[in-house]
Scaffold this motif. Structure first.
Motif, PDB file in Angstrom:
ATOM      1  N   ILE A  14      78.322-191.340  22.586  1.00 51.16           N
ATOM      2  CA  ILE A  14      78.981-192.517  23.160  1.00 51.16           C
ATOM      3  C   ILE A  14      80.008-192.097  24.208  1.00 51.16           C
ATOM      4  N   LEU A  15      80.722-191.024  23.964  1.00 45.19           N
ATOM      5  CA  LEU A  15      81.671-190.532  24.962  1.00 45.19           C
ATOM      6  C   LEU A  15      80.953-190.085  26.231  1.00 45.19           C
ATOM      7  N   LEU A  16      79.817-189.427  26.095  1.00 49.38           N
ATOM      8  CA  LEU A  16      79.057-189.005  27.265  1.00 49.38           C
ATOM      9  C   LEU A  16      78.515-190.193  28.037  1.00 49.38           C
ATOM     10  N   VAL A  17      78.108-191.229  27.322  1.00 48.33           N
ATOM     11  CA  VAL A  17      77.537-192.404  27.993  1.00 48.33           C
ATOM     12  C   VAL A  17      78.616-193.196  28.724  1.00 48.33           C
ATOM     13  N   TYR A  18      79.771-193.370  28.114  1.00 41.46           N
ATOM     14  CA  TYR A  18      80.778-194.238  28.710  1.00 41.46           C
ATOM     15  C   TYR A  18      81.859-193.512  29.500  1.00 41.46           C
ATOM     16  N   LEU A  19      82.027-192.223  29.284  1.00 36.76           N
ATOM     17  CA  LEU A  19      83.072-191.493  29.993  1.00 36.76           C
ATOM     18  C   LEU A  19      82.548-190.280  30.757  1.00 36.76           C
ATOM     19  N   LYS A  52      66.450-209.004  32.269  1.00 31.70           N
ATOM     20  CA  LYS A  52      65.596-207.806  32.220  1.00 31.70           C
ATOM     21  C   LYS A  52      66.362-206.569  32.668  1.00 31.70           C
ATOM     22  N   ILE A  53      67.243-206.727  33.650  1.00 32.16           N
ATOM     23  CA  ILE A  53      68.060-205.594  34.096  1.00 32.16           C
ATOM     24  C   ILE A  53      69.025-205.178  32.995  1.00 32.16           C
ATOM     25  N   ARG A  54      69.631-206.155  32.316  1.00 33.86           N
ATOM     26  CA  ARG A  54      70.520-205.830  31.190  1.00 33.86           C
ATOM     27  C   ARG A  54      69.763-205.137  30.070  1.00 33.86           C
ATOM     28  N   LEU A  55      68.576-205.636  29.757  1.00 36.45           N
ATOM     29  CA  LEU A  55      67.749-205.018  28.722  1.00 36.45           C
ATOM     30  C   LEU A  55      67.392-203.584  29.101  1.00 36.45           C
ATOM     31  N   PHE A  56      67.072-203.363  30.375  1.00 35.23           N
ATOM     32  CA  PHE A  56      66.766-202.023  30.870  1.00 35.23           C
ATOM     33  C   PHE A  56      67.964-201.092  30.685  1.00 35.23           C
ATOM     34  N   ARG A  57      69.161-201.584  31.020  1.00 39.27           N
ATOM     35  CA  ARG A  57      70.378-200.775  30.860  1.00 39.27           C
ATOM     36  C   ARG A  57      70.626-200.443  29.391  1.00 39.27           C
ATOM     37  N   ILE A  58      70.421-201.415  28.505  1.00 36.55           N
ATOM     38  CA  ILE A  58      70.620-201.193  27.078  1.00 36.55           C
ATOM     39  C   ILE A  58      69.629-200.162  26.549  1.00 36.55           C
ATOM     40  N   ILE A  60      68.090-197.766  28.231  1.00 39.80           N
ATOM     41  CA  ILE A  60      68.446-196.431  28.736  1.00 39.80           C
ATOM     42  C   ILE A  60      69.655-195.880  27.981  1.00 39.80           C
ATOM     43  N   THR A  61      70.647-196.709  27.737  1.00 40.58           N
ATOM     44  CA  THR A  61      71.846-196.262  27.026  1.00 40.58           C
ATOM     45  C   THR A  61      71.506-195.827  25.605  1.00 40.58           C
ATOM     46  N   ILE A  62      70.734-196.631  24.895  1.00 38.57           N
ATOM     47  CA  ILE A  62      70.343-196.270  23.528  1.00 38.57           C
ATOM     48  C   ILE A  62      69.495-195.002  23.531  1.00 38.57           C
ATOM     49  N   GLY A  63      68.592-194.896  24.487  1.00 41.29           N
ATOM     50  CA  GLY A  63      67.784-193.678  24.592  1.00 41.29           C
ATOM     51  C   GLY A  63      68.633-192.448  24.818  1.00 41.29           C
ATOM     52  N   PHE A  64      69.645-192.586  25.665  1.00 40.51           N
ATOM     53  CA  PHE A  64      70.515-191.442  25.904  1.00 40.51           C
ATOM     54  C   PHE A  64      71.328-191.088  24.670  1.00 40.51           C
ATOM     55  N   ILE A  65      71.777-192.104  23.949  1.00 41.69           N
ATOM     56  CA  ILE A  65      72.559-191.838  22.738  1.00 41.69           C
ATOM     57  C   ILE A  65      71.740-191.050  21.730  1.00 41.69           C
TER      58      ILE A  65
END
Length: 79
Positions: A14-19, A52-58, A60-65
């Motif tokens: 989460i720190l890597l994703v948001y900071l 759809k753009i928000r879903l795409f962002r979510i 990608i974020t979950i995948g990165f986590i």
């Protein structure tokens, strides 16, 4: 012991994703989708909706986590 490892894994992610450096990479991918959604009306295709753009962002974020140890070296190289 396993709980501590899992909690620390998710805190680091989460720190890597948001900071950290992943924030730039995620923003870059989302901006590419937004640019692609600005379609010429004569092309006959509909633009990509905000949901759809928000879903795409979510996604990608979950995948990165979940996969940050594998992506970390590539993200650092890109940034």
């Amino acid at each position: 012991m396993i709980k501590i490892l899992l909690i620390s894994y998710f805190i680091i992610a989460i720190l890597l994703v948001y900071l950290g450096p992943a924030k730039k990479s995620i923003a870059k991918a989302v901006s590419e989708v937004k640019e692609a959604s600005n379609i010429d009306p004569r092309s006959g295709r509909e633009p990509v909706s905000r949901n759809k753009i928000r879903l795409f962002r979510i996604i990608i974020t979950i995948g990165f986590i979940f996969l940050w140890p594998f992506f970390l070296s590539g993200v650092i190289k890109d940034n």
